[in-house]
Scaffold this active site. Structure first.
Site, short mmCIF file in Angstrom:
data_model
loop_
_atom_site.label_atom_id
_atom_site.label_comp_id
_atom_site.label_asym_id
_atom_site.label_seq_id
_atom_site.Cartn_x
_atom_site.Cartn_y
_atom_site.Cartn_z
N GLY A 115 -10.84 1.80 -0.57
CA GLY A 115 -11.17 2.23 0.79
C GLY A 115 -12.52 2.91 0.80
N ASP A 116 -12.80 3.69 1.84
CA ASP A 116 -14.17 4.21 2.01
C ASP A 116 -14.64 5.07 0.83
OD1 ASP A 116 -12.24 6.12 3.14
OD2 ASP A 116 -14.00 7.31 3.65
N GLY A 117 -13.80 5.97 0.32
CA GLY A 117 -14.20 6.84 -0.80
C GLY A 117 -14.45 6.04 -2.07
N ASP A 140 -5.37 1.57 6.72
CA ASP A 140 -5.94 2.29 7.87
C ASP A 140 -6.96 1.46 8.67
OD1 ASP A 140 -4.51 4.40 6.81
OD2 ASP A 140 -6.24 5.30 5.81
N ARG A 175 16.40 9.10 25.53
CA ARG A 175 15.54 10.10 24.86
C ARG A 175 14.07 9.68 24.80
NH1 ARG A 175 19.49 10.91 19.66
NH2 ARG A 175 20.65 12.70 20.43
N MET A 182 0.57 6.28 10.01
CA MET A 182 -0.60 6.69 9.21
C MET A 182 -1.89 6.21 9.86
SD MET A 182 0.52 6.24 5.26
CE MET A 182 1.41 7.52 4.39
N ARG A 184 -5.09 8.09 8.90
CA ARG A 184 -6.09 9.16 8.73
C ARG A 184 -6.81 9.43 10.05
NH1 ARG A 184 -10.05 9.05 3.97
NH2 ARG A 184 -10.55 7.07 4.91
N GLU A 235 -1.34 9.83 12.83
CA GLU A 235 -1.28 11.12 12.11
C GLU A 235 -2.49 12.01 12.37
OE1 GLU A 235 -1.10 10.45 7.87
OE2 GLU A 235 -2.89 9.19 7.87
N ARG A 290 3.21 1.51 3.53
CA ARG A 290 2.36 1.09 2.42
C ARG A 290 3.08 0.27 1.37
NH1 ARG A 290 -1.15 6.29 0.66
NH2 ARG A 290 -0.45 5.69 -1.41
O1 F6P Z 1 -5.52 5.80 3.38
C1 F6P Z 1 -4.24 5.33 3.31
C2 F6P Z 1 -3.26 6.42 3.57
O2 F6P Z 1 -1.99 5.85 3.44
C3 F6P Z 1 -3.43 7.17 4.89
O3 F6P Z 1 -2.98 6.43 5.97
C4 F6P Z 1 -2.72 8.45 4.60
O4 F6P Z 1 -3.19 9.52 5.38
C5 F6P Z 1 -3.07 8.68 3.16
O5 F6P Z 1 -3.37 7.44 2.61
C6 F6P Z 1 -1.98 9.33 2.35
O6 F6P Z 1 -2.51 9.57 1.08
P1 F6P Z 1 -1.69 9.99 -0.21
O7 F6P Z 1 -1.36 8.74 -0.95
O8 F6P Z 1 -2.65 10.83 -0.97
O9 F6P Z 1 -0.48 10.73 0.24
#
Ligand code: F6P
Length: 374
Positions: A115-117, A140, A175, A182, A184, A235, A290
């Protein structure tokens, strides 16, 4: 001529990773290129832990979620914490020695799936003289310069099924059911699943929300005899003037993303109950998004990305990220993805968020989905 390459699956895992590995390895085997996988992402690159890959190691993995190479999102090789002689922690850049070792061991190229990082680190290795090709991975969908990251549509399928399931129970009990997904700081999963699942309200980080708007939507439905409502909350969503809900902040300063999001859905459900007196419940989908098998679209996209990445390596087109632009498989410079002037070693915050003129935002509004602002 490329003879030997290394593969890294870095960051959080994601459906389609194995299909990408398989696409790379099969293309490499037919071209006579040797492939090795570094275990556990950048941690395995640091510790030089590898696995030899071939037709048989990638046999029957196309459907399987996760990664046969394992992953890790806690290692930034440009800033590794080590104890100095006084017992204090210092951060050391290990990338120079890693690059030297890669050259010595005859690696002609690294294919880095992240991913980006992780793609930012991939770009930074190009500055250490390593030939790199990036593959955009994440549920994401927030990597810039690509229409889609692999894994996203599988996560959307799972979130959509969750909406279908909570809808029937919400209806039975009249309700408000809130589903946290998820993503981010980007609302792609929430928006796509909200449209696909026929949600009433979708809250995304890009549009700070107002409880008045959410409650109006609930009341409009009740006036028509529908006492239940489905609210999908990304989230990273936040109220106007407020902050995103944070589950934890890790104590490290190695340049990695230390903020873990969580709790936005629970907050929205509690506030709605408090403000209206209607029964509201929340569910967080979490890691179910995931894990598990990869969907058909992502198997195809991942195979395309993997085999194309290997083809770029064979053609000597390095320091690029494979990408889908306007539906066409192509490549862009890793510099454009990471940002040309970003500091080496720092992790990127160069992400693709939902823009207000995106067709999905317009479609959601046209079909009456409340996005929390009106
Ligand atoms: O970037 C993917 C992701 O699943 C995000 O949607 C979520 O915020 C994050 O990773 C959760 O990260 P970790 O695996 O560190 O709990």
């Amino acid at each position: 001529m490329v003879k030997k390459i290394g593969i890294i699956t870095a960051g959080g895992d994601c459906p389609g990773l194995n299909a990408v590995i398989r696409g790379i390895v099969k293309t490499a085997e037919y071209a006579g290129v040797e492939t090795y996988g570094f275990m556990e992402g950048y941690k395995g690159l640091l510790e030089n832990r590898t696995m030899k890959l071939d037709f048989w190691t990638v046999s029957d993995i196309i459907a399987k979620g996760g990664t046969i190479l394992k992953s890790n999102n806690a290692t930034n090789t440009f800033s590794i914490p080590v104890k100095n002689e006084n017992g204090d922690i210092e951060h050391v850049d290990k990338s120079f020695e890693i690059a030297e070792r890669l050259h010595k061991e005859g690696y002609d190229c690294l294919i880095i799936i992240g991913g980006d990082g992780s793609l930012k680190s991939a770009r930074d290795y190009t500055r250490r003289g390593i030939n790199v090709i990036g593959v955009p991975k994440t549920i994401d969908n927030d990597v810039p310069n690509t229409d889609t990251t692999f894994g996203f549509y599988t996560a959307v399928e799972v979130a959509t099924e969750a909406i279908d399931r909570i809808k029937t129970t919400a209806e039975s009990h009249g309700r408000i059911l809130v589903l946290e997904v998820m993503g981010r700081y980007a609302g792609w999963i929430a928006l796509a699943a909200g449209i696909a699942g026929g949600a009433d309200t979708v809250l995304i980080p890009e549009i700070p929300y107002d409880f008045n708007a959410i409650i109006n939507k609930i009341n409009q439905r009740r006036a028509k005899g529908k006492n239940h409502s489905i609210i999908v909350v990304a989230e990273g969503a936040k109220p106007i003037g407020g902050n995103a809900a944070v589950r934890s902040v890790e104590a490290t300063n190695s340049g990695l993303d230390v903020v873990k999001l969580g709790g936005a859905g629970e907050f929205v459900a509690k506030e709605i109950e408090k403000l209206t007196g209607y029964e509201a419940r929340s569910t967080s989908l979490g890691y179910i998004q995931r894990g598990g098998n990869t969907g058909a679209y992502d198997r195809i996209l991942s195979t395309e990305y993997g085999s194309y990445a290997m083809q770029l390596a064979i053609d000597g087109q390095f320091n690029e990220m494979v990408t889908l632009l306007n539906g066409k498989l192509t490549h862009v410079s890793l510099d454009d993805v990471a940002g040309k002037d970003t500091e080496i070693g720092a992790q990127s915050s160069n992400i693709k968020t939902v823009s207000m003129d995106c067709d999905w935002v317009k479609t959601a509004r046209r079909v009456g989905i409340c996005l929390g602002d009106q």
